[in-house]
Design an enzyme around this catalytic site. Structure first.
Site, PDB file in Angstrom:
ATOM      1  N   GLU A   5       0.807  -1.225   0.000  1.00  0.00           N
ATOM      2  CA  GLU A   5       0.000   0.000   0.000  1.00  0.00           C
ATOM      3  C   GLU A   5       0.841   1.277   0.000  1.00  0.00           C
ATOM      4  O   GLU A   5       0.630   2.201   0.787  1.00  0.00           O
ATOM      5  CB  GLU A   5      -0.988  -0.023   1.166  1.00  0.00           C
ATOM      6  N   GLU A   9      -6.404  -9.955  -2.765  1.00  0.00           N
ATOM      7  CA  GLU A   9      -7.160  -9.983  -1.497  1.00  0.00           C
ATOM      8  C   GLU A   9      -8.648  -9.806  -1.778  1.00  0.00           C
ATOM      9  O   GLU A   9      -9.341  -9.039  -1.106  1.00  0.00           O
ATOM     10  CB  GLU A   9      -6.680  -8.862  -0.561  1.00  0.00           C
TER      11      GLU A   9
END
Length: 1871
Positions: A1648, A1749
């Protein structure tokens, strides 16, 4: 060759210019052909042949100089006769002599002959000359044959015939043609051109009537291999075989290019197998032309258009933009296959086209371009013939959407005529779309040409006559005569005109006197040019090309500065505000010129607009070769985002074969006409010899229409609508037609009526409201009062003059008898031409009606010639200037009556309408005999509408399809678990309306839910929450119902209790009843009364009763009914529960009692028994804070006090009381107290110790508690293994703050019945719910949010944004209107609209709009489409904007609870910035239709053709043997996140290993898990999980080495200084990657990075690339990923695809070995085209994409299952996606609620079933028999298979694997 061409171009351009023949840019590329053009012949001296120049047809006298120089003369020089020159080196080619034009001092000096009288008008002549040059140290120069023509009015014209690049080495043959229009006074042909001092030598000159050239034959192309790639080994499956290096560069093959075809190729080819991801890398390039090459000579077919497509990329080291070109060498000649320019390291699409018209010997394709030393990378080169017909079918559908309108002709009738059943014939007589052509002054003298022009075109542009080089060739010497004559011609023929051009930026097109000016003189000249031209022609040209070809030239910009171009636009607009100002350039649309790519054009236009240039239109010249639709369309789509009208301004196509030319023209016309942004097409001529481009004509020189012309006329005919039929019983006739003018013929038994009407563009209905009038004859009522002056001048008024009426008897004073035999008016004393006679007709005009005018007029008095008399309307409105509408005119002469005839129509009626006649010169008397004006549309009312609306109960019809959607209900039996005590489980879903009206349905009435806060009824909820209001009841039985079928068990008694009330017009009391409706197939419904109660207004009452069913029918519906009609029924809550209270768990039907409470002393009734403090004290209280805090329930509560750590709290050990694999509900009533903390998180946690002494902490639930009130914490947990100890405790608030607990309960979780599928009636897929989205009704329906201002402006894109287009398909164009929001003082201010009643629950809505911001932004700006749903913000999509162009914003949302108020609004840019919004669309998504599309794409992407070749026995003996093929496993990676705890649960493990082949650890590899405290390592969990995966042959991803978001970084790391932090990072890398080297296939290196920057902020930007580089060094086998969220859904400007791409490229530039792209995929309400668009963009990086994910969430498992299917299908169908990881699958073991596939105790829910169904769908099976060759063929998914062969004696099974690949796989099966 390139340098030679540029030099040649320069000299030729100067030559052409100097003599007044400026050429448009189109002629320049033709000069490229001089090297290979068949009209250019270099004649070798050694091969001289006899030339019969003096044939009988030659109109040249003494053509080969046999009679010396007789009939020849010099033009400004000397001419000499020669037998030879230069000591015999120069000899005649033919005959004995040649002539020279010598002593030339000007380029126009030469040799000439007058041919007056020997050439005839309108005949084509061929000219041939043998020429060369000599002297002046010039070795090559252009020689031109020119015709000088003098007309009878002494007007001079120069006609260029032909041009040749001649040399001093050999004779060359110059060839050309000409045609004369009129009968000229004099005609001279001459040769000119070389620079002064260079002699022109001529051996012969022939001028003959041109032979008739037989029309070309249509090319015969057999077995057109459309879409088949002719490039060998394009995917590099065979290494670099078939390829060779051009030059001494080196070729190698590498992996990492895009897997999907480039977009333009994809648009042509449709569904196609993916690319391999392999590419050619070219190194050691010592020159720009070096690159990979391949011979394709034998693979090309003549006359086929080939599309070129490839991915290209350059290596590092570039300091400037680089050009990459796909080129072809065709017998040594360069052919351009496409170019692209870029300056980054991402993959770029290069696209173009070519065609071979002559059989070549040698064709090589090669890729070249970037600077020497730069590596070049090429992937997926495709060269394939284009299937134009297939494309045309698509374009026809698109055209129908955007160029037509639905019409209803509605006929009204009088008593005299019954219109029903009358036959109607509708014919379109003109399409209103602008089709125009270039014309020249010379052309309008050709009557045949003019006839074709005015019949087939409605716009024109002048070829040269308005250019500055024409209107002022020398300074101060003006020539506007030609332009004036052309203007008059256009006016006379009602042709609209474009002004081309004010300036021309290319230097060769600029007069020498302008080039010679200094800067001061030049700026003055520019200003004078603007003032002269635009003042002279103000209001006469609809468009101007202000500064032509600014992408290809920069003369004025270089001399006068960058601002001069914007100044030209601004000044032009000031001088003529009515004209639309265009940019205009070439090669925009074909991919062949990097200087003028769409992106460069957009950049230029935005730059001009930023400087204040009022650019109003985009001109694409359209001089194109070999057009390919998707390439042209791609350019139009890109330009369409500017919101400006696009015109093709100079369109022409060229081919020697007129059929090929016709095909090319059809491509361009269809693409343009089908694109909503294109608003006009101008051809650059149509008649041979009147066009600057050869082989481009539609009509041959002498008037024969060729195949290209016939194709053009056929298209024009196709684009006219015709309809026939009968008027229906309602008096209507319907059809759909193109915009334009129509004639309608209505056939009645006694008469036939013809009328005209116009279909304009627009959405709103056009209502022409006129009642039918049927007098005895066919003459309609005259609206002119006293039309024949029988009542003198009554109702007539002389306009500033005098008038009187004369009769037949007194007319001799004028000398003209009345035409009608009665009277006529004489208008005299006229001092102005506009003075005449007028009449006010205001009250007699209806809007939209067409009126025909006919006036009989004459003139008298002092008159010479034939003056015009004009009929005019004067229109006056309050507050605006008077306007005038021309009706008609006629030419008159003395002594004769003439008729003025015309029509007019007014869309709206102004304040005053005055009709008058005017026109003759002052002093001339105007005579008027009679005036008639009647309505031209007597018999119908025309309605135009975009949509046909039906009653809401009718099925909706879209695109001719009736869609009926069936929902099947999932029937299930569910035991009801009753908790201990009297309170049974309520089987009513959403019993208290806390979830709106979810699961409830108003029965033929309406319902809504109100809360305590928003209470319009005036009655507070009984429960303190919400209640339902049922209104608009017209029957007593109407009320609220719920289907409870699946929750009923036979033989069980159920208790019913409902809290009800009434409201509305009621006096006294009324009954409310509870009823069951029982439905069985084949019988009528029956009703079962349950109970009733009497109610009165203002009070809640209870309806109570019981029921029991011996058998359960097909459907059981519970409902409440009863009050009289119009009385509102109010319902607070409904409970239906088992009335059995037995505790026996052995009851087989009905209710059973749940297990005991797990917590001992849950309400502290036994003090603190069984409770303890966890690191703190626990105290018992009956109150605190002086009685302000008391228990919510019971008498006491406990507090955990003296807390010094956040984990301190109150606990109870529950070891032995909880069972593994069972789910438990946890409920606690808590609050906080003390330490000045008013709010803090309280969490319920489970501490578990395993038999091996390992500890686990399981978070159960958390809540934000306060110090003001008790709150209820709720959650669930499940234990996998058999723990040695289990403790539950409360923790969370900061130290010093007490946790208060009133109750803590742990019970076995109730079984929740599965949610039924949502019942959605009429989903209206694709229908926009926004009112007045197109702004055709101004801003109606919109309101400003905040004190900003809304207005409507024009100039937004006409095309739907791409993602909406992908969902909606061919759709009607946007209007071009947008909302302009000004005076914004807050970011949230913008346009808003209420959409509450338009939304349906559980439907996914796609959001789409164009948005733009005004000037003045200081940085990037976010724009957001937002929804306020009962005050809660819902994200509908975001986009970040940094420029002034239009941007697409796209997103999605879904509402799952019934809202009471929903508003959509657009917000975002900084206060003070204007916001612009266009075409907002919110529509439901038809996912099933998308799934069909994806299934086809999946078949191409994930399957392979397989041949099983059986051996071991003769093929003949195997023939007919039965074969069965079964796929056992698909090799595509589908994995899941797992936790350490789940591997102790055999049920979870069983599901996991059966259904997944990859795993990722949720937390166990993260740094905070492996080293929670410095130096305290925990790899045990990761080790266990790795061993588990290895045992089950599960591949693993490593997630993650670092996490960039600060909140996830351990405190001890955050506390380190920079040096220690760097050491810790290095230790983390070394420790992890050394320990697990080779064990993880992937690593998410730094998670991220777009959402966090902890390490970058602390250690600098390079730390990120360092992490990648070091990870690669430590474990080279692992693929290193970036990993981000919200990349795919359009809802986060921090991580949209473009930002992700920029981020990845930045890392790679720093040397980071990024090997994969991770898209997390935590998504809400996915929309396929939005997801696919993101994948397409990311694919250009050529890296594998994984969803890492993936999870979706919905309270309804059917909706959740559909969301998951969307994501899985989109991923599996996209060639760039190489794996999908779910972020869990089992309830209570996922970080996201309502996302699970399997419930906590192992029941697979609807989402799981959908997942398993897809897994089954993606397995291939086949059966059949072995063929005569011993083979069995099938197409199957990649993966593992078992084949069974059953012979007469045996059954054999074999296993084989189908790997990825494009070629057919042959598998040998030995028997």
């Amino acid at each position: 060759m390139e340098i030679f061409f540029l030099s040649l171009l320069f000299h030729l351009s100067l030559f052409v210019f100097q003599w007044g023949f400026p050429v448009e840019s189109v002629s320049l590329p033709n000069l490229l052909a001089l090297e290979t053009n068949p009209s250019f012949h270099v004649i070798n001296q050694s091969k001289r042949t006899a030339h019969h120049a003096n044939g009988s047809n030659n109109i040249i006298l003494n053509p080969i100089f046999e009679d010396g120089l007789s009939n020849w003369s010099a033009k400004g020089c000397d001419i000499l006769l020669h037998e030879s020159m230069e000591d015999g080196k120069v000899l005649p080619l033919n005959g004995k002599f040649f002539a020279s034009a010598t002593n030339r001092t000007r380029s126009w000096n030469g040799i000439e002959q007058e041919i007056t009288g020997r050439v005839q008008p309108n005949l084509a002549y061929e000219v041939t000359a043998a020429v060369r040059i000599y002297g002046g140290n010039v070795s090559s120069a252009g020689i031109q044959a020119t015709l000088w023509v003098q007309s009878p009015d002494i007007h001079e014209q120069y006609i260029r015939i032909a041009i040749l690049q001649a040399t001093d080495k050999d004779w060359g043959q110059l060839q050309g043609k000409f045609l004369l229009n009129g009968s000229p006074l004099r005609v001279i042909i001459f040769l000119e051109g070389p620079p002064p001092g260079t002699d022109i030598l001529i051996n012969n000159l022939v001028v003959k009537h041109a032979e008739k050239v037989p029309p070309s034959l249509r090319p015969l192309i057999k077995n057109e291999p459309f879409g088949v790639n002719i490039v060998e080994n394009s995917n590099l499956d065979d290494g670099i075989n078939g390829w060779f290096p051009l030059g001494n560069c080196s070729l190698s093959m590498e992996f990492g290019s895009p897997i999907e075809l480039p977009p333009m190729a994809r648009n042509s080819l449709g569904f196609h197998e993916r690319l391999s991801g392999q590419y050619i890398r070219v190194t050691n390039r010592a020159d720009t032309w070096m690159g990979p090459a391949q011979m394709i000579s034998g693979k090309l077919k003549l006359h086929l258009t080939y599309q070129v497509s490839a991915w290209v990329r350059i290596g590092p080291g570039s300091t400037r933009p680089q050009v990459v070109n796909v080129a072809l060498s065709v017998d040594g000649n360069w052919v351009n296959g496409g170019q692209v320019e870029f300056n980054d390291e991402s993959w770029h699409e290069v696209g173009g086209s070519f065609r071979i018209d002559k059989q070549p010997s040698n064709v090589m394709v090669y890729i070249q371009g970037p600077a020497a030393g730069l590596d070049l990378m090429v992937a997926g080169l495709w060269i394939f013939p284009v299937d134009r017909r297939a494309r045309f079918k698509l374009l026809k559908k698109q055209t129908d959407k955007i160029r037509k309108r639905d019409l209803i002709l509605k006929f009204s009738s009088s008593e005299a005529v019954n219109v029903s059943g009358a036959f109607v014939k509708v014919e379109q007589i003109q399409n209103s779309f602008p089709f125009g052509s270039c014309i020249t002054r010379r052309a309008i003298d050709n009557e045949d040409l003019v006839r074709f022009l005015v019949k087939n075109f409605n716009w024109v542009v002048f070829g040269n006559e308005l250019k500055w080089s024409w209107t002022e060739p020398q300074q101060g010497n003006f020539n506007y005569n030609d332009a004036d004559e052309l203007l008059d011609f256009c006016k006379n023929h009602n042709l609209e005109i474009r002004g081309h051009c004010i300036f021309w930026e290319v230097e060769y097109a600029i007069q020498p006197w302008v080039q010679g000016l200094n800067n001061s003189g030049l700026i003055t000249a520019v200003q004078n040019r603007l003032a002269h031209l635009l003042t002279r022609y103000k209001g006469k040209f609809r468009h101007y090309d202000v500064d032509n070809e600014m992408l290809h030239g920069s003369f004025y910009k270089d001399r006068l500065g960058k601002d001069i171009q914007a100044t030209m636009f601004r000044t032009s607009h000031q001088l003529d505000p009515s004209a639309t100002l265009f940019v205009n350039d070439y090669h925009i649309e074909d991919g062949s010129d990097v200087r003028s790519s769409p992106e460069e054009y957009i950049h230029q236009i935005l730059d001009l607009q930023q400087q204040g240039a009022p650019v109003g239109g985009i001109g694409i010249q359209g001089h194109i070769d070999n057009p390919v639709g998707p390439i042209v369309s791609s350019a139009l789509d890109k330009l369409g985002t500017l919101g400006l009208p696009i015109w093709f301004t100079e369109l022409d196509v060229s081919s020697t074969n007129e059929f090929v030319r016709a095909d090319d023209l059809e491509v361009m016309l269809r693409e343009a006409y089908a694109h909503p942004s294109v608003e006009g097409i101008i051809l650059w001529g149509f008649w041979e010899l009147y066009m600057s481009r050869e082989n481009a004509q539609l009509v041959n020189a002498e008037g024969k229409i060729n195949a290209a012309g016939k194709r053009y006329l056929a298209l024009k005919k196709e684009w006219l609508s015709n309809a026939r039929g009968y008027i229906d019983a309602q008096g209507e006739f319907r059809f759909r037609g193109f915009y334009g003018t129509y004639n309608i013929e209505i056939n009645f038994p006694t008469m036939k009526i013809n009328r005209t009407f116009v279909v304009d563009k627009g959405e709103s209905p056009l209502d022409i409201n006129q009642k039918m009038i049927h007098p005895s004859g066919n003459t309609a009522a005259n609206i002119i009062v006293n039309h024949d002056f029988s009542d003198g001048l009554n109702s007539w008024h002389p306009n500033c003059c005098n008038a009187f009426v004369v009769s037949a008897e007194s007319s001799n004073q004028i000398g003209l008898s009345p035409k009608s035999g009665g009277n006529y008016a004489v208008v005299k004393n006229r001092t102005e031409h506009w003075q005449g006679l007028e009449q006010d007709i205001t009250g007699r005009i209806s809007p939209g009606c067409t009126y025909k005018v006919s006036a009989c007029v004459g003139v008298s008095g002092p008159l010479s010639g034939s003056p015009d008399v004009i009929a005019t309307l004067k229109l006056e409105n309050h507050g605006s200037p008077t306007s005038y509408l021309f009706i008609a005119k006629t030419s008159t002469s003395k002594g004769k009556w003439e008729t003025v005839e015309g029509t007019f129509s007014l869309s709206c009626v102004p304040k005053q309408i005055i009709f008058y006649l005017e026109g003759p010169p002052p002093g001339v008397e105007l005579l008027i005999d009679s005036v008639v004006s009647n309505i031209a549309l007597q018999h119908f009312i025309l309605f135009l509408t975009e949509y046909i609306m039906f009653d809401f109960l009718m099925p909706k019809v879209y695109s001719g399809q009736l869609t009926i959607i069936f929902f099947s209900w999932l029937n299930f039996n569910q035991k009801m678990i009753c908790p201990r005590g009297d309170s049974a489980v309520n089987i009513v879903v959403n019993h208290d309306f806390s979830n709106g009206l979810y699961s409830w349905h108003p029965n033929c009435c309406n319902g809504f839910v109100v809360s305590a806060e928003s209470n319009p009824v005036g009655l507070s909820p009984k429960s303190g929450g919400n209640y339902a209001v049922i209104k608009n009841r017209t029957k007593q039985w109407q009320g609220l119902e719920q289907d409870i079928t699946s929750r009923i068990s036979p033989g069980v008694t159920y208790s019913v209790s409902a809290c009800v009330a009434v409201s509305g017009p009621l006096s006294g009391c009324t009954d409310v009843m509870a009823t069951l409706k029982l439905i069985n197939l084949g019988s009528a419904p029956s009703y079962l009364f349950i109970g009733k109660t009497s109610v009165s207004k203002g009070k809640w009452e209870m309806v109570e009763g019981t029921f029991s069913l011996s058998t359960v029918p097909k459907r059981v519906i519970f409902y409440l009914e009863g009050p009289p009609p119009s009385v509102e029924l109010l319902i607070d809550s409904v409970v239906i529960s088992c009335s059995i209270s037995s505790k026996s768990e052995s009851t087989s039907i009905g209710c059973s009692i749940a297990g005991d409470e797990i917590i001992i002393n849950p309400q502290f009734l036994d003090g603190l028994s069984n409770w303890s403090g966890r690191g703190c004290k626990v105290v018992l209280h009956d109150s605190m804070a002086d009685g302000k805090i008391v228990p919510q329930t019971g008498k006491v509560f406990a507090s955990a006090t003296e807390r010094t750590q956040s984990w301190n709290g109150i606990q109870q050990e529950i070891t032995g009381r909880v069972q593994r694999k069972l789910a438990y509900d946890v409920t606690a009533i808590v609050r906080i107290y003390g330490n000045n903390v008013t709010t803090a998180t309280v969490q319920a946690t489970l501490w578990v110790q395993t038999p091996d002494r390992r500890e686990q902490y399981i978070g159960i639930a958390k809540i934000q508690a306060t110090d003001k009130n008790w709150v209820q914490l709720q959650g669930k947990f499940l234990l996998n293994g058999s723990p040695s100890r289990v403790v539950i405790y409360l923790e969370g608030p900061p130290p010093g703050t007490d946790i208060l607990v009133n109750v803590l309960s742990v019970k076995h979780a109730e079984k929740i019945p599965p949610s039924p599928p949502p019942v959605i009636e009429n989903p209206d897929y694709g229908v926009n719910i926004i009112t007045n989205s197109q702004l055709s009704d101004g801003t109606n329906g919109w309101f400003p949010l905040g004190n900003c201002n809304l207005s409507v402006a024009l100039g937004s894109p006409h095309v739907l944004p791409p993602m909406a287009r992908a969902s909606l398909g061919a759709s009607e164009p946007l209007s071009g209107f947008y909302i302009l929001v000004k005076n914004r003082t807050q970011t949230w201010m913008g346009p808003a609209q209420m959409i509450t009643d338009k939304l349906k629950l559980f439907l996914t809505y796609q959001v789409s709009a164009w948005v733009r911001i005004g000037s003045g932004a200081s940085g990037s700006q976010n724009v957001n489409v937002a929804l306020s749903v009962d005050g809660q913000w819902v994200n509908g999509g975001q986009v970040e904007i940094i420029d002034g162009r239009w941007h697409e914003i796209g997103g999605s949302f879904r509402i799952e609870k019934q809202p009471s108020k929903v508003m959509v609004y657009i917000q975002g840019p900084a206060a003070g910035l204007d916001l612009m919004v266009a075409g907002l669309q919110i529509f439901t998504v038809d996912r099933v239709a998308r799934f069909k599309h994806l299934a086809r794409q999946t078949d191409m992407t994930r399957k392979r053709d397989v041949v099983l070749q059986f051996s071991g026995s003769s093929s003949s003996s195997l023939f007919g043997t039965s074969v069965k093929v079964t796929q056992t496993q698909n090799s595509f990676p589908i994995g899941s996140c797992i936790k350490r705890t789940i591997i102790d649960n055999e049920d979870i493990v069983d599901f996991f290993v059966k259904n997944f082949n990859w795993a990722v650890f949720e937390n166990e590899l993260k740094w905070y898990w492996t080293e929670p405290q410095r130096g305290n390592f925990n790899y045990k969990d990761a080790d266990d999980m790795l061993a588990f995966c290895q045992d089950h042959k599960i591949e693993t991803r490593g997630h993650c080495i670092f996490w960039e978001v600060q909140s996830t970084v351990q405190q001890w790391i955050q506390a380190l200084n920079k040096k220690d932090l760097m050491t810790a990072v290095q230790n983390r890398l070394t420790g992890l990657l050394t320990r697990y080297k080779g064990k993880f296939r992937h690593y998410d290196v730094n998670n991220e990075m777009l959402h966090g920057s902890f390490y970058q902020d602390r250690l600098g930007k390079d730390i990120r690339s360092y992490m990648f580089k070091t990870a690669n060094q430590l474990d080279p086998s692992a693929t290193l990923f970036v990993n981000e969220y919200h990349v795919e859904d359009g809802c986060d400007t921090r991580s949209y695809p473009e930002k992700y791409i920029e981020h990845i490229l930045d890392l790679k530039q720093q040397g980071a070995p990024v090997g994969g792209i991770g898209i997390q995929g935590h998504i809400d309400n996915p929309v396929g085209p939005v997801v696919s668009d993101a994948l397409d963009k990311l694919d250009v990086l050529g890296l594998p994409i994984w969803f890492t994910e993936l999870d979706v969430s919905s309270i309804n498992e059917h909706v959740r299952g559909e969301d998951l299917e969307v994501m899985l299908r989109e991923a599996f169908a996209h060639p760039a996606v190489e794996g999908v990881m779910l972020w869990g699958f089992w309830e209570l073991f996922m970080s996201r609620e309502n996302a699970h596939l399997v419930d906590a105790e192992g029941e697979i829910n609807e989402t799981g079933k959908r997942f398993l169904a897809l897994k089954r769908e993606w397995l291939s099976h086949a059966h059949g028999r072995i063929d005569i060759q011993g083979q069995f063929e099938f197409r199957g998914f990649h993966g593992t298979y078992v084949v069974e062969i059953e012979t007469e004696t045996d059954k054999v099974s074999k296993t084989f694997v189908v790997d990825k690949g494009d070629s057919q796989l042959v598998v040998s099966i030995g028997l």
